[in-house]
Design an enzyme around this catalytic site. Structure first.
Site, PDB file in Angstrom:
ATOM      1  N   TYR A 137       0.837  -1.204   0.000  1.00  0.00           N
ATOM      2  CA  TYR A 137       0.000   0.000   0.000  1.00  0.00           C
ATOM      3  C   TYR A 137       0.876   1.260   0.000  1.00  0.00           C
ATOM      4  O   TYR A 137       0.665   2.194  -0.774  1.00  0.00           O
ATOM      5  CB  TYR A 137      -0.894  -0.043   1.237  1.00  0.00           C
ATOM      6  CG  TYR A 137      -1.860   1.115   1.390  1.00  0.00           C
ATOM      7  CD1 TYR A 137      -3.101   1.102   0.758  1.00  0.00           C
ATOM      8  CD2 TYR A 137      -1.537   2.213   2.184  1.00  0.00           C
ATOM      9  CE1 TYR A 137      -3.991   2.152   0.916  1.00  0.00           C
ATOM     10  CE2 TYR A 137      -2.421   3.267   2.347  1.00  0.00           C
ATOM     11  CZ  TYR A 137      -3.649   3.231   1.719  1.00  0.00           C
ATOM     12  OH  TYR A 137      -4.530   4.282   1.875  1.00  0.00           O
ATOM     13  N   LYS A 141       1.203   4.156  -2.902  1.00  0.00           N
ATOM     14  CA  LYS A 141       0.892   5.559  -2.611  1.00  0.00           C
ATOM     15  C   LYS A 141       2.106   6.465  -2.847  1.00  0.00           C
ATOM     16  O   LYS A 141       1.953   7.612  -3.259  1.00  0.00           O
ATOM     17  CB  LYS A 141       0.371   5.691  -1.182  1.00  0.00           C
ATOM     18  CG  LYS A 141      -0.979   5.015  -0.946  1.00  0.00           C
ATOM     19  CD  LYS A 141      -2.071   5.631  -1.796  1.00  0.00           C
ATOM     20  CE  LYS A 141      -3.448   5.118  -1.420  1.00  0.00           C
ATOM     21  NZ  LYS A 141      -4.509   5.737  -2.241  1.00  0.00           N
TER      22      LYS A 141
HETATM   23  N1  LIG Z   1      -9.274   5.833   5.323  1.00  0.00           N
HETATM   24  C1  LIG Z   1      -7.989   6.132   5.538  1.00  0.00           C
HETATM   25  O1  LIG Z   1      -7.484   6.038   6.649  1.00  0.00           O
HETATM   26  C2  LIG Z   1      -7.154   6.627   4.399  1.00  0.00           C
HETATM   27  C3  LIG Z   1      -5.940   7.259   4.707  1.00  0.00           C
HETATM   28  C4  LIG Z   1      -5.144   7.726   3.686  1.00  0.00           C
HETATM   29  C5  LIG Z   1      -5.536   7.553   2.377  1.00  0.00           C
HETATM   30  N2  LIG Z   1      -6.704   6.930   2.089  1.00  0.00           N
HETATM   31  C6  LIG Z   1      -7.053   6.787   0.683  1.00  0.00           C
HETATM   32  O2  LIG Z   1      -8.243   7.500   0.450  1.00  0.00           O
HETATM   33  C7  LIG Z   1      -8.925   6.935  -0.672  1.00  0.00           C
HETATM   34  C8  LIG Z   1     -10.366   6.681  -0.271  1.00  0.00           C
HETATM   35  O3  LIG Z   1     -10.402   5.698   0.750  1.00  0.00           O
HETATM   36  P1  LIG Z   1     -11.556   5.622   1.835  1.00  0.00           P
HETATM   37  O4  LIG Z   1     -10.914   5.670   3.143  1.00  0.00           O
HETATM   38  O5  LIG Z   1     -12.629   6.576   1.487  1.00  0.00           O
HETATM   39  O6  LIG Z   1     -11.998   4.110   1.634  1.00  0.00           O
HETATM   40  P2  LIG Z   1     -13.353   3.469   1.135  1.00  0.00           P
HETATM   41  O7  LIG Z   1     -13.108   2.018   1.112  1.00  0.00           O
HETATM   42  O8  LIG Z   1     -14.472   4.009   1.922  1.00  0.00           O
HETATM   43  O9  LIG Z   1     -13.468   4.043  -0.344  1.00  0.00           O
HETATM   44  C9  LIG Z   1     -12.710   3.557  -1.411  1.00  0.00           C
HETATM   45  C10 LIG Z   1     -13.612   3.468  -2.616  1.00  0.00           C
HETATM   46  O10 LIG Z   1     -12.842   2.951  -3.692  1.00  0.00           O
HETATM   47  C11 LIG Z   1     -13.654   2.053  -4.405  1.00  0.00           C
HETATM   48  N3  LIG Z   1     -12.833   1.104  -5.136  1.00  0.00           N
HETATM   49  C12 LIG Z   1     -12.041   0.117  -4.629  1.00  0.00           C
HETATM   50  N4  LIG Z   1     -11.486  -0.568  -5.636  1.00  0.00           N
HETATM   51  C13 LIG Z   1     -11.926  -0.022  -6.780  1.00  0.00           C
HETATM   52  C14 LIG Z   1     -11.705  -0.301  -8.153  1.00  0.00           C
HETATM   53  N5  LIG Z   1     -10.914  -1.316  -8.555  1.00  0.00           N
HETATM   54  N6  LIG Z   1     -12.309   0.478  -9.077  1.00  0.00           N
HETATM   55  C15 LIG Z   1     -13.129   1.473  -8.688  1.00  0.00           C
HETATM   56  N7  LIG Z   1     -13.381   1.788  -7.405  1.00  0.00           N
HETATM   57  C16 LIG Z   1     -12.783   1.047  -6.469  1.00  0.00           C
HETATM   58  C17 LIG Z   1     -14.495   1.351  -3.333  1.00  0.00           C
HETATM   59  O11 LIG Z   1     -15.663   0.758  -3.887  1.00  0.00           O
HETATM   60  C18 LIG Z   1     -14.796   2.498  -2.382  1.00  0.00           C
HETATM   61  O12 LIG Z   1     -16.019   3.130  -2.696  1.00  0.00           O
HETATM   62  C19 LIG Z   1      -8.162   5.665  -1.021  1.00  0.00           C
HETATM   63  O13 LIG Z   1      -7.311   5.916  -2.108  1.00  0.00           O
HETATM   64  C20 LIG Z   1      -7.353   5.396   0.227  1.00  0.00           C
HETATM   65  O14 LIG Z   1      -6.212   4.653  -0.055  1.00  0.00           O
HETATM   66  C21 LIG Z   1      -7.531   6.477   3.077  1.00  0.00           C
END
Ligand SMILES: NC(=O)c1ccc[n+]([C@@H]2O[C@H](COP(=O)([O-])OP(=O)(O)OC[C@H]3O[C@@H](n4cnc5c(N)ncnc54)[C@H](O)[C@@H]3O)[C@@H](O)[C@H]2O)c1
Length: 231
Positions: A137, A141
């Protein structure tokens, strides 16, 4: 209403952070289309070239043009590198990094033609500090941040601004995949002492998408991260 008249495609917009960004964009007057693997908008699998092409074409059809692209689709699993299956590594890179490449590439022709656009890639602070059990991951990133800087250099003179946001831990469904031990350790090391909420990330995306607030950001990685990383 800092985004009045703007159009935006939020990829991964059915999820926690993407959904909060989509809502905030709408509240600021933008027309927003969501694309996600889950229902709630246009269906897309960001790891598949054909799926990205047809989803972006459908979004352009609905919106007329895409002024702002947000790449928020992502997946998270946890595994020590020594035990990690190649498939786990490859799937994470395919969704979290190649997906960003494919979505950027698909919206760029329209933005280049109009000499205008904003791209906001959701990275992670783990790109900057690494994460136990999260080599796949964090590497993906870190790739997103490097892609963001490189693309920003390529298209700045065509009026397109490309930036990243690297959140700290945010309470979303994504964190359902991590262990309680990881969560407790992470919380203890945060200077703010708590995880963030998706609506605390959305204003940073609004800033990057807006005029004049976002006009001078280029190739940057903004860090709403509870103080965990201070680059
Ligand atoms: N939640 C955290 O702590 C956090 C921290 C840093 C970064 N992020 C990043 O933020 C972004 C959003 O994450 P989140 O926390 O809202 O998680 P989440 O799981 O709620 O949302 C991620 C979304 O991506 C979609 N997704 C997954 N695989 C996919 C694919 N192959 N094609 C299309 N859509 C796809 C999922 O259906 C989901 O709706 C991500 O890139 C994640 O890595 C999250």
């Amino acid at each position: 209403m800092t985004l009045r008249g703007r159009t935006a495609l939020v990829v991964g917009g059915a999820g926690g952070i993407g959904q909060a960004i989509a809502r905030a964009f709408e509240a600021e007057g933008a027309s927003v289309v969501i694309a996600d693997r889950k229902s709630g908008g246009i269906t897309i699998d960001v790891s598949r070239e054909d799926s990205v092409a047809s989803a972006v074409a459908a979004a352009e059809e609905q919106l007329g043009r895409i002024d702002v692209l947000v790449n928020s689709a992502g997946i998270l699993t946890e595994s020590p590198l020594v035990d990690m299956e190649l498939g786990t590594w490859s799937r994470t890179l395919a969704v979290n990094l190649t997906g960003v490449f494919l979505c950027c590439r698909a919206v760029l022709p329209g933005m280049l033609e109009r000499r205008s656009g904003r791209i906001i890639n959701i990275a992670s602070q783990l790109a900057l500090k690494g994460g136990l059990g999260m080599a796949h991951y964090a590497a993906a990133k870190a790739g997103v941040i490097a892609l963001t800087k490189s693309l920003a250099l390529e298209v700045a003179d065509r009026g397109i601004l490309v930036n990243a946001i690297a959140p700290g831990p945010i309470e979303t469904p994504m964190l359902a995949g991590i262990t309680d031990d990881w969560r407790a350790a992470k919380q203890a090391e945060l200077p703010l002492g708590r995880f963030g909420r998706p609506e605390e990330i959305a204003p940073t995306a609004v800033l990057l998408a807006s005029d004049p607030g976002g006009n001078l950001y280029l190739g940057q990685t903004l860090g709403p991260n509870s103080g965990d990383v201070m680059p």
